[in-house]
Write a protein that holds these residues in place. Sequence first.
Motif, PDB file in Angstrom:
ATOM      1  N   LEU A 114      -1.744  -1.526  -2.311  1.00 47.25           N
ATOM      2  CA  LEU A 114      -3.200  -1.699  -2.365  1.00 47.25           C
ATOM      3  C   LEU A 114      -3.818  -1.702  -0.967  1.00 47.25           C
ATOM      4  CD1 LEU A 114      -3.404  -4.364  -5.207  1.00 47.25           C
ATOM      5  CD2 LEU A 114      -4.100  -1.956  -5.345  1.00 47.25           C
ATOM      6  N   LEU A 115      -3.114  -2.289  -0.012  1.00 49.32           N
ATOM      7  CA  LEU A 115      -3.590  -2.240   1.374  1.00 49.32           C
ATOM      8  C   LEU A 115      -3.566  -0.818   1.902  1.00 49.32           C
ATOM      9  CD1 LEU A 115      -1.806  -5.379   2.878  1.00 49.32           C
ATOM     10  CD2 LEU A 115      -4.265  -5.093   2.502  1.00 49.32           C
ATOM     11  N   ASN A 116      -2.496  -0.088   1.593  1.00 47.62           N
ATOM     12  CA  ASN A 116      -2.369   1.296   2.043  1.00 47.62           C
ATOM     13  C   ASN A 116      -3.479   2.178   1.472  1.00 47.62           C
ATOM     14  OD1 ASN A 116      -0.858   3.362   3.472  1.00 47.62           O
ATOM     15  ND2 ASN A 116      -0.368   4.162   1.436  1.00 47.62           N
ATOM     16  N   ALA A 117      -3.887   1.921   0.239  1.00 49.72           N
ATOM     17  CA  ALA A 117      -4.959   2.690  -0.402  1.00 49.72           C
ATOM     18  C   ALA A 117      -6.338   2.197   0.049  1.00 49.72           C
ATOM     19  CB  ALA A 117      -4.837   2.583  -1.917  1.00 49.72           C
ATOM     20  N   LYS A 118      -6.355   1.195   0.914  1.00 47.39           N
ATOM     21  CA  LYS A 118      -7.592   0.615   1.417  1.00 47.39           C
ATOM     22  C   LYS A 118      -8.472   0.050   0.303  1.00 47.39           C
ATOM     23  CE  LYS A 118      -7.415   3.204   5.670  1.00 47.39           C
ATOM     24  NZ  LYS A 118      -6.085   2.847   5.872  1.00 47.39           N
ATOM     25  N   VAL A 119      -7.811  -0.454  -0.747  1.00 42.56           N
ATOM     26  CA  VAL A 119      -8.498  -1.115  -1.853  1.00 42.56           C
ATOM     27  C   VAL A 119      -8.814  -2.559  -1.465  1.00 42.56           C
ATOM     28  CG1 VAL A 119      -8.236  -1.877  -4.252  1.00 42.56           C
ATOM     29  CG2 VAL A 119      -7.413   0.383  -3.559  1.00 42.56           C
ATOM     30  N   LEU A 120      -7.950  -3.131  -0.662  1.00 44.88           N
ATOM     31  CA  LEU A 120      -8.123  -4.513  -0.194  1.00 44.88           C
ATOM     32  C   LEU A 120      -8.352  -4.499   1.314  1.00 44.88           C
ATOM     33  CD1 LEU A 120      -5.182  -6.218  -2.115  1.00 44.88           C
ATOM     34  CD2 LEU A 120      -7.612  -6.312  -2.693  1.00 44.88           C
ATOM     35  N   PRO A 121      -9.088  -5.468   1.827  1.00 41.50           N
ATOM     36  CA  PRO A 121      -9.270  -5.544   3.284  1.00 41.50           C
ATOM     37  C   PRO A 121      -7.953  -5.934   3.950  1.00 41.50           C
ATOM     38  CG  PRO A 121     -10.266  -7.454   2.218  1.00 41.50           C
ATOM     39  CD  PRO A 121      -9.807  -6.532   1.124  1.00 41.50           C
ATOM     40  N   PRO A 122      -7.632  -5.310   5.066  1.00 38.27           N
ATOM     41  CA  PRO A 122      -6.344  -5.607   5.716  1.00 38.27           C
ATOM     42  C   PRO A 122      -6.335  -6.998   6.350  1.00 38.27           C
ATOM     43  CG  PRO A 122      -7.618  -4.077   7.047  1.00 38.27           C
ATOM     44  CD  PRO A 122      -8.395  -4.294   5.787  1.00 38.27           C
ATOM     45  N   PRO A 123      -5.292  -7.775   6.058  1.00 38.58           N
ATOM     46  CA  PRO A 123      -5.139  -9.078   6.716  1.00 38.58           C
ATOM     47  C   PRO A 123      -4.415  -8.882   8.044  1.00 38.58           C
ATOM     48  CG  PRO A 123      -3.383  -8.775   5.166  1.00 38.58           C
ATOM     49  CD  PRO A 123      -4.258  -7.543   5.069  1.00 38.58           C
ATOM     50  N   SER A 124      -4.317  -9.926   8.816  1.00 33.39           N
ATOM     51  CA  SER A 124      -3.504  -9.848  10.026  1.00 33.39           C
ATOM     52  C   SER A 124      -2.031  -9.824   9.612  1.00 33.39           C
ATOM     53  CB  SER A 124      -3.775 -11.054  10.929  1.00 33.39           C
ATOM     54  OG  SER A 124      -3.417 -12.249  10.275  1.00 33.39           O
ATOM     55  N   ALA A 125      -1.215  -9.212  10.429  1.00 36.44           N
ATOM     56  CA  ALA A 125       0.215  -9.093  10.103  1.00 36.44           C
ATOM     57  C   ALA A 125       0.870 -10.458   9.949  1.00 36.44           C
ATOM     58  CB  ALA A 125       0.927  -8.280  11.175  1.00 36.44           C
ATOM     59  N   GLU A 126       0.519 -11.399  10.822  1.00 37.44           N
ATOM     60  CA  GLU A 126       1.154 -12.714  10.749  1.00 37.44           C
ATOM     61  C   GLU A 126       0.768 -13.470   9.490  1.00 37.44           C
ATOM     62  OE1 GLU A 126      -2.471 -13.109  13.447  1.00 37.44           O
ATOM     63  OE2 GLU A 126      -0.775 -11.751  13.331  1.00 37.44           O
ATOM     64  N   SER A 127      -0.429 -13.215   8.972  1.00 41.06           N
ATOM     65  CA  SER A 127      -0.820 -13.925   7.757  1.00 41.06           C
ATOM     66  C   SER A 127      -0.033 -13.435   6.545  1.00 41.06           C
ATOM     67  CB  SER A 127      -2.326 -13.813   7.508  1.00 41.06           C
ATOM     68  OG  SER A 127      -2.688 -12.493   7.207  1.00 41.06           O
ATOM     69  N   VAL A 128       0.476 -12.210   6.595  1.00 39.78           N
ATOM     70  CA  VAL A 128       1.332 -11.716   5.514  1.00 39.78           C
ATOM     71  C   VAL A 128       2.769 -12.176   5.746  1.00 39.78           C
ATOM     72  CG1 VAL A 128       2.276  -9.671   4.392  1.00 39.78           C
ATOM     73  CG2 VAL A 128      -0.137  -9.728   5.037  1.00 39.78           C
ATOM     74  N   ALA A 129       3.259 -12.005   6.954  1.00 39.95           N
ATOM     75  CA  ALA A 129       4.656 -12.305   7.256  1.00 39.95           C
ATOM     76  C   ALA A 129       4.999 -13.772   7.027  1.00 39.95           C
ATOM     77  CB  ALA A 129       4.974 -11.913   8.699  1.00 39.95           C
ATOM     78  N   ILE A 130       4.075 -14.664   7.323  1.00 42.74           N
ATOM     79  CA  ILE A 130       4.373 -16.088   7.213  1.00 42.74           C
ATOM     80  C   ILE A 130       4.500 -16.529   5.754  1.00 42.74           C
ATOM     81  CG2 ILE A 130       2.050 -17.082   7.154  1.00 42.74           C
ATOM     82  CD1 ILE A 130       3.118 -18.964   9.433  1.00 42.74           C
ATOM     83  N   TRP A 131       4.010 -15.716   4.815  1.00 40.93           N
ATOM     84  CA  TRP A 131       4.055 -16.080   3.394  1.00 40.93           C
ATOM     85  C   TRP A 131       5.260 -15.516   2.653  1.00 40.93           C
ATOM     86  CZ3 TRP A 131       1.721 -19.880   1.140  1.00 40.93           C
ATOM     87  CH2 TRP A 131       0.589 -20.414   1.744  1.00 40.93           C
TER      88      TRP A 131
END
Length: 133
Positions: free
Chosen positions: A93-110
């Motif tokens: 969904l991020l790749n299709a630009k359907v969702l706004p991109p978060p920062s990388a660390e906010s994804v990695a930490i989860w």
Amino acid sequence: MRAVHKRYLREFFPAMFAYVILLLVSVTWLKTLEGTWARALVTMLPVVPIAFVIRAMVRVIRDQDEFERRIDLEAIAIGGGIGGFGFFTYGMLLNAKVLPPPSAESVAIWVLPVLMGCFGVAKCAVRRHYHAQ
């Protein structure tokens, strides 16, 4: 409660307590630090107790009986599959630009908390499945 599970709790809770304390300390301390090495070292402080949590999990799985190991194996497979599928879907969904991109660390930490949470929910479901039979 069996001895293997008592040992797990004796290893798990102090490690999680240390994680919480070190997380609070590192977040507060990071606000005052400059320099890459110092910030990297302080940031890594909460990671150490999580390694002990993982060690406790491996030890309890290794020392359980075959039925308990089967439940954990199925829960790991289901939880890992659901967590991985969720992150994969999110990435698509991020790749299709359907969702706004978060920062990388906010994804990695989860990643680890999501996988552990999925494992916990899956373990409850698998255990209930086998006890209902």
